[in-house]
Design an enzyme around this catalytic site. Structure first.
Site, PDB file in Angstrom:
ATOM      1  N   LYS A  15       0.621  -1.162   0.473  1.00 42.60           N
ATOM      2  CA  LYS A  15       0.101   0.439   0.063  1.00 42.60           C
ATOM      3  C   LYS A  15       0.970   1.289  -0.270  1.00 42.60           C
ATOM      4  O   LYS A  15       2.126   1.416   1.085  1.00 42.60           O
ATOM      5  CB  LYS A  15      -0.959   0.386   1.482  1.00 42.60           C
ATOM      6  CG  LYS A  15      -2.228   0.026   0.989  1.00 42.60           C
ATOM      7  CD  LYS A  15      -2.838  -0.124   1.942  1.00 42.60           C
ATOM      8  CE  LYS A  15      -3.841   1.021   2.918  1.00 42.60           C
ATOM      9  NZ  LYS A  15      -4.649   1.017   3.760  1.00 42.60           N
ATOM     10  N   ARG A  65       6.273   0.925   7.017  1.00 45.88           N
ATOM     11  CA  ARG A  65       5.608   1.077   8.405  1.00 45.88           C
ATOM     12  C   ARG A  65       6.403  -0.691   8.691  1.00 45.88           C
ATOM     13  O   ARG A  65       6.747  -1.338   7.918  1.00 45.88           O
ATOM     14  CB  ARG A  65       3.744   0.409   7.685  1.00 45.88           C
ATOM     15  CG  ARG A  65       3.590   0.083   9.040  1.00 45.88           C
ATOM     16  CD  ARG A  65       1.824  -0.399   8.783  1.00 45.88           C
ATOM     17  NE  ARG A  65       1.852  -1.544   9.657  1.00 45.88           N
ATOM     18  CZ  ARG A  65       0.966  -1.895   9.991  1.00 45.88           C
ATOM     19  NH1 ARG A  65       0.376  -2.479   8.619  1.00 45.88           N
ATOM     20  NH2 ARG A  65       0.360  -2.834  10.981  1.00 45.88           N
ATOM     21  N   LEU A 183     -10.424  -0.903  16.228  1.00 46.31           N
ATOM     22  CA  LEU A 183     -10.897  -1.888  15.704  1.00 46.31           C
ATOM     23  C   LEU A 183     -11.520  -2.016  13.746  1.00 46.31           C
ATOM     24  O   LEU A 183     -12.429  -1.408  13.977  1.00 46.31           O
ATOM     25  CB  LEU A 183     -12.568  -1.915  16.227  1.00 46.31           C
ATOM     26  CG  LEU A 183     -12.875  -1.352  18.121  1.00 46.31           C
ATOM     27  CD1 LEU A 183     -14.512  -1.344  18.349  1.00 46.31           C
ATOM     28  CD2 LEU A 183     -12.327  -2.289  18.714  1.00 46.31           C
ATOM     29  N   ARG A 215      -8.268 -13.496  13.699  1.00 48.14           N
ATOM     30  CA  ARG A 215      -7.188 -13.687  15.180  1.00 48.14           C
ATOM     31  C   ARG A 215      -8.538 -14.048  16.076  1.00 48.14           C
ATOM     32  O   ARG A 215      -9.349 -13.636  16.533  1.00 48.14           O
ATOM     33  CB  ARG A 215      -6.507 -13.173  15.425  1.00 48.14           C
ATOM     34  CG  ARG A 215      -5.108 -13.068  14.161  1.00 48.14           C
ATOM     35  CD  ARG A 215      -4.810 -11.231  14.730  1.00 48.14           C
ATOM     36  NE  ARG A 215      -4.512 -10.610  13.597  1.00 48.14           N
ATOM     37  CZ  ARG A 215      -3.983  -9.359  12.569  1.00 48.14           C
ATOM     38  NH1 ARG A 215      -3.742  -8.774  14.364  1.00 48.14           N
ATOM     39  NH2 ARG A 215      -3.849  -8.934  11.291  1.00 48.14           N
ATOM     40  N   ASP A 256     -16.229 -10.821   7.907  1.00 42.16           N
ATOM     41  CA  ASP A 256     -16.289  -9.383   8.143  1.00 42.16           C
ATOM     42  C   ASP A 256     -17.294  -8.691   8.673  1.00 42.16           C
ATOM     43  O   ASP A 256     -18.521  -9.620   9.134  1.00 42.16           O
ATOM     44  CB  ASP A 256     -16.463  -8.872   6.773  1.00 42.16           C
ATOM     45  CG  ASP A 256     -17.165  -7.600   6.466  1.00 42.16           C
ATOM     46  OD1 ASP A 256     -17.590  -6.892   7.435  1.00 42.16           O
ATOM     47  OD2 ASP A 256     -16.608  -6.788   4.984  1.00 42.16           O
ATOM     48  N   ARG A 258     -19.807  -6.443   9.301  1.00 42.24           N
ATOM     49  CA  ARG A 258     -20.929  -6.555   8.636  1.00 42.24           C
ATOM     50  C   ARG A 258     -21.658  -7.606   7.695  1.00 42.24           C
ATOM     51  O   ARG A 258     -23.109  -7.653   7.874  1.00 42.24           O
ATOM     52  CB  ARG A 258     -20.680  -5.414   6.987  1.00 42.24           C
ATOM     53  CG  ARG A 258     -20.123  -4.161   6.860  1.00 42.24           C
ATOM     54  CD  ARG A 258     -19.531  -3.271   5.665  1.00 42.24           C
ATOM     55  NE  ARG A 258     -18.761  -3.632   5.299  1.00 42.24           N
ATOM     56  CZ  ARG A 258     -17.257  -3.763   5.112  1.00 42.24           C
ATOM     57  NH1 ARG A 258     -17.555  -2.435   4.480  1.00 42.24           N
ATOM     58  NH2 ARG A 258     -16.271  -4.292   4.649  1.00 42.24           N
ATOM     59  N   GLY A 304     -12.228   0.398  11.368  1.00 44.52           N
ATOM     60  CA  GLY A 304     -12.840   0.537   9.917  1.00 44.52           C
ATOM     61  C   GLY A 304     -14.030  -0.283  11.160  1.00 44.52           C
ATOM     62  O   GLY A 304     -15.178   0.543  10.267  1.00 44.52           O
ATOM     63  N   GLY A 306     -14.683   0.921  14.445  1.00 40.44           N
ATOM     64  CA  GLY A 306     -14.668   1.353  15.125  1.00 40.44           C
ATOM     65  C   GLY A 306     -15.606   3.210  14.422  1.00 40.44           C
ATOM     66  O   GLY A 306     -15.958   3.738  15.327  1.00 40.44           O
ATOM     67  N   GLU A 307     -15.313   3.768  13.556  1.00 39.37           N
ATOM     68  CA  GLU A 307     -15.614   4.573  12.613  1.00 39.37           C
ATOM     69  C   GLU A 307     -16.681   4.015  12.287  1.00 39.37           C
ATOM     70  O   GLU A 307     -17.702   5.711  12.105  1.00 39.37           O
ATOM     71  CB  GLU A 307     -14.755   4.406  11.404  1.00 39.37           C
ATOM     72  CG  GLU A 307     -13.374   5.246  11.886  1.00 39.37           C
ATOM     73  CD  GLU A 307     -11.904   5.345  11.111  1.00 39.37           C
ATOM     74  OE1 GLU A 307     -12.598   6.045   9.743  1.00 39.37           O
ATOM     75  OE2 GLU A 307     -10.295   5.384  11.462  1.00 39.37           O
ATOM     76  N   ASN A 308     -17.244   2.549  11.776  1.00 38.87           N
ATOM     77  CA  ASN A 308     -18.594   2.799  11.271  1.00 38.87           C
ATOM     78  C   ASN A 308     -19.632   1.593  11.659  1.00 38.87           C
ATOM     79  O   ASN A 308     -20.911   1.805  10.840  1.00 38.87           O
ATOM     80  CB  ASN A 308     -18.283   1.874   9.502  1.00 38.87           C
ATOM     81  CG  ASN A 308     -17.448   3.053   8.358  1.00 38.87           C
ATOM     82  OD1 ASN A 308     -17.460   3.775   8.664  1.00 38.87           O
ATOM     83  ND2 ASN A 308     -16.084   2.493   8.890  1.00 38.87           N
ATOM     84  N   GLU A 355      -2.822   5.791   9.727  1.00 36.12           N
ATOM     85  CA  GLU A 355      -1.931   5.718  10.300  1.00 36.12           C
ATOM     86  C   GLU A 355      -0.376   5.772   9.400  1.00 36.12           C
ATOM     87  O   GLU A 355       0.085   5.933   9.725  1.00 36.12           O
ATOM     88  CB  GLU A 355      -2.091   3.990  10.050  1.00 36.12           C
ATOM     89  CG  GLU A 355      -2.847   3.961  11.402  1.00 36.12           C
ATOM     90  CD  GLU A 355      -3.163   2.327  11.446  1.00 36.12           C
ATOM     91  OE1 GLU A 355      -4.203   2.122  10.732  1.00 36.12           O
ATOM     92  OE2 GLU A 355      -1.482   1.596  11.747  1.00 36.12           O
TER      93      GLU A 355
END
Ligand code: AMP
Length: 369
Positions: A15, A65, A183, A215, A256, A258, A304, A306-308, A355
């Site tokens: 990335k 990173r 999260l 995990r 996922d 969701r 992902g 925690g924000e959504n 990050e």
């Protein structure tokens, strides 16, 4: 100092994000490296592709990173031969994560020999955790010889969102205590006292603590002995199971959240239990870190999930009103920055993490620019 290229090298992907100050000038992902039909044959090919796609002028540094910094790397470090050798020597501590960062740095040094390369470690922010918070009660001689202790991860994210939380509260970071909950696919909690990490949920590897996509998070180590001795599983298979086939995936078949939440909404009790296991573990750590910090100004959700996910935020902190912690349902559903009710003793916040920006800033700081 103008442009910094940030690279996050994984085993099969890289990335990248090019920063011009705090602005993103370019970004992207090179995927399925080394696979048939993938974007590149190896990390060298991946970086060549990235360098072709970004403007060549004004690049002043590359920030990498690196997941594991071991006991010695406690801050961002400009890479030379000796530093690279020390990062390589950490591979046994982080066999699933560090080899890719090593290849990324090696290739970047070859292709951009004139530029400084800075390694930014996920573990470094946690170097301030007191000894009692990183020492496990095992044979001290074994622990010392094999570097067994808590290191903690997601440090750039916890550092960034804790600082942003203090800014949003209009308080000096040095006087603000925050519990940060990162999260995402990986997940960890951190107790931040006056801008310094004093406790975190991941351990020697990014496997400990909270329940994650694939995990397990915290388990009794006897699970490993039992799977080996009674179930007859070889150690590699146990590692794969607990790191790639556990967590939400192990509980439900979906990694996922969701999808798990959708199934729960359709009445699936397996998915319902998984969400309860996931949020209860978060609540347990919040309680632990309230006790570690004594006074908490804010609890901040990021990454992902925690924000959504209003569901996860609300359920993770349910029943804590007596401790001054509450989530306002309307603010939570609207995704406001502050989701606690007005005047609540503990602010509950949603702060997007960044990050890569933190890595770019830390890289510049390491170079004194
Ligand atoms: P990250 O590692 O920070 O990119 O987080 C990725 C994870 O966030 C995904 O695997 C999803 O499970 C989760 N996620 C993203 N959006 C939502 C959402 N609206 N509700 C629940 N989970 C979400």
């Amino acid at each position: 100092m103008t442009r910094v290229l940030v690279l996050n090298s994984g085993s099969s992907s890289v990335k990248y994000r090019l920063f011009d100050g705090a602005e993103t000038a370019a970004k992207g992902l090179v995927e399925r490296i080394g696979e048939p039909g993938g974007d590149a044959a190896d990390h060298r090919g991946a970086l060549q592709r990235i360098l072709e796609s970004i403007p060549a002028d004004g690049l002043a540094a590359v920030g990498h990173r690196v997941v594991h910094g071991g006991p010695d790397f406690t801050e961002p470090t400009v890479v030379d031969d000796a530093v690279l050798a020390r990062i390589e020597a950490l591979v046994p501590l982080a066999p699933l994560h560090n080899p890719a960062a090593v290849s990324g740095i090696e290739v970047a040094r070859k292709l951009l020999p004139e530029l400084p390369q800075v390694a930014v470690f996920d573990t470094a922010f946690h170097a301030t955790i007191p000894a009692a918070g990183v020492t496990w009660a095992i044979d001290a001689e074994l622990a010392s010889r094999w570097q067994i202790r808590r290191y903690g991860f997601h440090g750039t994210s916890h550092a960034y969102v804790a600082r942003r939380t203090a800014e949003l509260l209009g308080r000096p970071s040095a006087e603000t205590n925050v519990i940060t909950l990162h999260l995402g696919n990986g997940a960890s909690a951190c107790a931040v006292e006056g801008g310094r990490s004093v406790a975190t949920s991941m351990g020697m590897s990014p496997q400990g603590g909270l329940v994650m996509g694939t995990r397990s998070g915290e388990i009794d180590p006897t699970v490993v002995f039992h799977l080996h001795r009674v179930a007859g599983m070889p150690i590699e298979e146990i590692e794969r199971s607990l790191t790639r086939e556990a967590g939400l995936l192990g509980l439900t078949g979906e990694n996922d959240l969701r999808a798990v939440l959708r199934r729960r909404a359709e009445g699936d009790p397996v998915a319902g239990l998984a969400v309860d296991v996931y949020t209860r573990r978060i609540r347990e750590y919040v309680g632990a870190y309230l006790a570690v910090l004594g006074r908490v100004d804010a609890i901040t959700f990021t990454a992902g999930v925690g924000e959504n996910s209003p569901d996860v935020r609300g359920e993770s902190l349910s029943g804590l009103e007596a401790l001054g912690i509450a989530v306002d349902p309307a603010r939570n559903a609207a995704g406001d920055t502050f989701i606690s009710p007005g005047g609540a003793p503990v602010a509950v916040c949603v702060v997007p993490t960044d990050e890569e920006l933190e890595i770019a800033n830390q890289s510049r700081a390491a170079l004194g620019r």
